[in-house]
Design an enzyme around this catalytic site. Structure first.
Site, PDB file in Angstrom:
ATOM      1  N   SER A   1       1.799   4.579  18.274  1.00  0.00           N
ATOM      2  CA  SER A   1       3.143   4.646  17.700  1.00  0.00           C
ATOM      3  C   SER A   1       3.732   3.244  17.537  1.00  0.00           C
ATOM      4  O   SER A   1       3.154   2.398  16.868  1.00  0.00           O
ATOM      5  CB  SER A   1       4.019   5.540  18.573  1.00  0.00           C
TER       6      SER A   1
ATOM      7  N   ASP B   1       1.931  15.210  12.472  1.00  0.00           N
ATOM      8  CA  ASP B   1       2.780  14.221  13.141  1.00  0.00           C
ATOM      9  C   ASP B   1       4.182  14.301  12.546  1.00  0.00           C
ATOM     10  O   ASP B   1       4.395  13.965  11.384  1.00  0.00           O
ATOM     11  CB  ASP B   1       2.193  12.819  12.945  1.00  0.00           C
TER      12      ASP B   1
ATOM     13  N   HIS C   1       2.157  13.977  17.095  1.00  0.00           N
ATOM     14  CA  HIS C   1       2.320  12.538  17.342  1.00  0.00           C
ATOM     15  C   HIS C   1       1.776  12.147  18.718  1.00  0.00           C
ATOM     16  O   HIS C   1       1.097  11.140  18.855  1.00  0.00           O
ATOM     17  CB  HIS C   1       3.810  12.180  17.246  1.00  0.00           C
TER      18      HIS C   1
END
Length: 329
Positions: free
Chosen positions: A150, A280, A309
């Site tokens: 991320s 995601d 995610h």
């Protein structure tokens, strides 16, 4: 079929509200530290404000960065970069797995996050990458594999591009924010600024509840029909978030959403594995992983059907196996 439900569509959650006792516990944690006489003393403060000099490095601008360093010093190092608004604790499953395979594993808490200094400035990708470089240089890590999830994917990419010459062997980007999350004329597939303004508004209004809702819903895909939520995962995410500074997390939204990593990706020459889930809801796949893979000189792209995610946690066995295969190749 790729689903790109944005993070502005946070589903309302029926999860129980934050327990008062959890808040009382978090704010009254007792840190044990050694005095000059060797006796232990108690001080009621957050761990983020007190770091062990043996497991932290001080940056050029005076920020203490906490890190974990496990495994044989002679082994090949794997450096993990965590996501927003978490800490190095988010990588424990991967760190335990790889230290068990004989690797040296390192992860640090980003400035303003976890146990690192809660400073008022420097919450941007340039400082994040420089802080990572300070840890790497302090430990003299070479031939390292850098793995970023991320926001940590953006941090890792900028580190490799600007600081990683002669020190990096490979790079892995997982559910990562590059090339650019924000919608612009040059990036029409990005998310509008109103999405990120909404995140800032919710954080400022009460981040404890906001973090609980975020972890209970889109981050791990627990808001999807038939999904079985894990209280342990949710509360661990909330715990990590609440350890950090609200100001760092607030400013960090701009860092992960508005930083353009295009030139960083173009300059990276080491083999890079790009992993992403097609469900995601935080970093929509269509405007991230495939575009990054095209910009990178030596990339391998893998997109997983239906994964969220936070797939490093929800599908750790799968991700660990993919990482091991790439690292050992």
């Amino acid at each position: 079929m790729v689903r790109n439900k944005s993070i502005s569509q946070l589903a309302s959650t029926s999860r129980r509200k934050v327990l008062a006792s959890a808040l009382i516990y978090a704010t009254s944690l007792t840190v044990r530290s050694s005095s000059a006489t060797g006796k232990e003393k108690d001080s009621s403060t957050f761990p983020a404000q007190r770091t062990d000099p043996m497991t932290s490095v001080t940056t050029k601008d005076g920020v203490q960065i906490f890190y974990k360093d496990w495994g044989p010093k002679s082994a090949q190092p794997i450096v993990f970069h965590h996501g927003w608004p978490l800490s190095s604790d988010d990588w424990e499953t991967q760190m335990l797995f790889f230290v068990g395979k004989g690797y040296r594993v390192i992860a640090h808490d980003r400035r303003g996050h976890g146990r690192s200094s809660q400073v008022s400035d420097g919450h941007d990708m340039d400082h994040y990458a420089a802080d990572a470089a300070a840890v790497v240089e302090h430990l003299d890590l070479r031939n390292a594999i850098h793995v970023g999830h991320s926001t940590g994917g953006g941090q890792a990419a900028r580190y490799v591009a600007r600081h990683g010459k002669d020190r990096v062997a490979k790079l892995v980007l997982i559910s990562a924010v590059p090339p650019l999350m924000l919608k612009t004329e040059a990036n029409p597939g990005g998310l509008p600024i109103e999405v990120f303004d909404g995140l800032r508004k919710q954080l400022a209004a009460g981040r404890s509840q906001f973090y609980l809702d975020f972890a209970s819903g889109p981050f791990y895909g627990f808001n999807r029909p038939g999904a079985k939520a894990s209280d342990a995962i949710i509360w661990n995410w909330w715990r990590q978030g609440m350890m950090g500074g609200a100001n760092a997390h607030y400013d960090g939204i701009k860092a992960f959403s508005e930083t353009d990593f295009t030139e960083d990706l173009k300059s990276i020459t080491v083999p890079t594995l790009v992993l992403h889930g097609d469900d995601d809801q935080i970093v929509p796949v269509a405007d991230s992983a495939p575009l990054s893979a095209k910009l990178l000189k030596r990339s391998t792209l893998k997109i997983y059907e239906g994964l969220p995610h936070g797939m490093c946690t929800t599908h750790a066995d799968l991700i660990n196996a993919e990482l091991l295969s790439f690292i050992a190749a």
